[in-house]
Design a protein around this motif. Sequence first.
Motif, short mmCIF file in Angstrom:
data_model
loop_
_atom_site.label_atom_id
_atom_site.label_comp_id
_atom_site.label_asym_id
_atom_site.label_seq_id
_atom_site.Cartn_x
_atom_site.Cartn_y
_atom_site.Cartn_z
N ALA A 1 18.56 -21.73 -25.58
CA ALA A 1 19.53 -22.59 -24.90
C ALA A 1 20.93 -22.36 -25.48
O ALA A 1 21.09 -21.81 -26.57
CB ALA A 1 19.13 -24.05 -25.03
N GLN A 2 21.92 -22.84 -24.76
CA GLN A 2 23.31 -22.61 -25.14
C GLN A 2 23.65 -23.21 -26.50
O GLN A 2 24.47 -22.65 -27.24
CB GLN A 2 24.24 -23.16 -24.06
N HIS A 3 23.04 -24.33 -26.84
CA HIS A 3 23.38 -24.94 -28.12
C HIS A 3 22.93 -24.08 -29.30
O HIS A 3 23.51 -24.13 -30.37
CB HIS A 3 22.82 -26.37 -28.23
N HIS A 4 21.88 -23.25 -29.09
CA HIS A 4 21.47 -22.32 -30.14
C HIS A 4 22.60 -21.31 -30.40
O HIS A 4 22.92 -21.00 -31.54
CB HIS A 4 20.21 -21.54 -29.72
N VAL A 5 23.16 -20.79 -29.32
CA VAL A 5 24.21 -19.78 -29.42
C VAL A 5 25.50 -20.37 -30.00
O VAL A 5 26.19 -19.75 -30.81
CB VAL A 5 24.48 -19.16 -28.03
N ASP A 6 25.80 -21.60 -29.59
CA ASP A 6 27.05 -22.25 -30.01
C ASP A 6 26.97 -22.85 -31.40
O ASP A 6 28.00 -23.25 -31.96
CB ASP A 6 27.42 -23.35 -29.02
N GLY A 7 25.78 -22.93 -31.97
CA GLY A 7 25.63 -23.48 -33.31
C GLY A 7 25.86 -24.98 -33.39
O GLY A 7 26.35 -25.48 -34.40
N VAL A 8 25.50 -25.68 -32.31
CA VAL A 8 25.66 -27.13 -32.31
C VAL A 8 24.29 -27.79 -32.32
O VAL A 8 23.26 -27.17 -32.04
CB VAL A 8 26.49 -27.62 -31.10
N VAL A 9 24.28 -29.08 -32.64
CA VAL A 9 23.04 -29.84 -32.76
C VAL A 9 22.44 -30.05 -31.37
O VAL A 9 23.15 -30.39 -30.41
CB VAL A 9 23.32 -31.19 -33.44
N GLY A 10 21.15 -29.85 -31.26
CA GLY A 10 20.46 -30.02 -29.98
C GLY A 10 20.14 -31.47 -29.70
O GLY A 10 20.95 -32.22 -29.18
N GLY A 11 18.92 -31.88 -30.09
CA GLY A 11 18.53 -33.27 -29.84
C GLY A 11 18.62 -33.60 -28.36
O GLY A 11 18.08 -32.89 -27.52
N TRP A 12 19.36 -34.66 -28.04
CA TRP A 12 19.53 -35.06 -26.65
C TRP A 12 20.76 -34.43 -26.01
O TRP A 12 21.10 -34.74 -24.86
CB TRP A 12 19.58 -36.58 -26.53
N HIS A 13 21.45 -33.57 -26.72
CA HIS A 13 22.55 -32.80 -26.12
C HIS A 13 21.95 -31.94 -25.01
O HIS A 13 21.04 -31.15 -25.25
CB HIS A 13 23.21 -31.93 -27.17
N ASP A 14 22.44 -32.10 -23.78
CA ASP A 14 21.75 -31.53 -22.62
C ASP A 14 22.25 -30.13 -22.29
O ASP A 14 22.82 -29.89 -21.22
CB ASP A 14 21.92 -32.47 -21.42
N SER A 15 22.00 -29.19 -23.17
CA SER A 15 22.44 -27.81 -22.93
C SER A 15 21.49 -27.10 -21.97
O SER A 15 20.33 -27.48 -21.81
CB SER A 15 22.53 -27.05 -24.26
N GLU A 16 22.00 -26.05 -21.35
CA GLU A 16 21.23 -25.26 -20.40
C GLU A 16 20.70 -23.99 -21.07
O GLU A 16 21.13 -23.62 -22.17
CB GLU A 16 22.09 -24.88 -19.20
#
Length: 209
Positions: free
Chosen positions: A12-27
Amino acid sequence: MRQVYLVTHAEAQHHVDGVVGGWHDSELTARGRLQAERIAEVLANRIGSHPVEVYSSDLRRASQTAERIARRFGVDVQLDARLRERSNGEADGRPQAWLAGRRVPLPEYGDRLGHHDGPAGAETRLALVERLYPALDDILARPVAHQVVVSHGSASSYLIAAWIGMPMRSTDRGFFPLASGSITALLRNDTHFSHQVVSLNETQHLEGL
């Protein structure tokens, strides 16, 4: 015999962006979409023409993975918010370094499940297992013998614990590291009624992507 395929959502995009996942609704990323298609192909080959149900967390990275799987079988995805990853509260969507600088370390002893990590609004691990266990119970109450459940890394680990009958309070130490896009195959043996983990964290289907 019941067969359950537990899928951890693809990249998902949050993996690439280095941000916290959790309930962050990345695609899903473009690579993640290819991974999801590969997962769907693997499951289609294993399940064949048997009736199947596909369940998923309602977060987009999971549901987008599940949609590609469901399409192979001509079925709809059944969304369940209880299958979400653990919420990190105000840390979700922020840089990983932001969370690392504020996280309260998990103690080695004591109430590890009830421990609060620090960020406002974050779920405890106890809250996570208290929604995941009933979610899996409801899925397993269905009569269909082949089921696919798409969730997240930490959440999927606790779903395995629920599958093998681990008491909720015993999940404070057990953990199964699961990679994005992995498949874990679960089997209920009707001869002696055991809940088996046939394969754990399969990732060979992602090679070359």
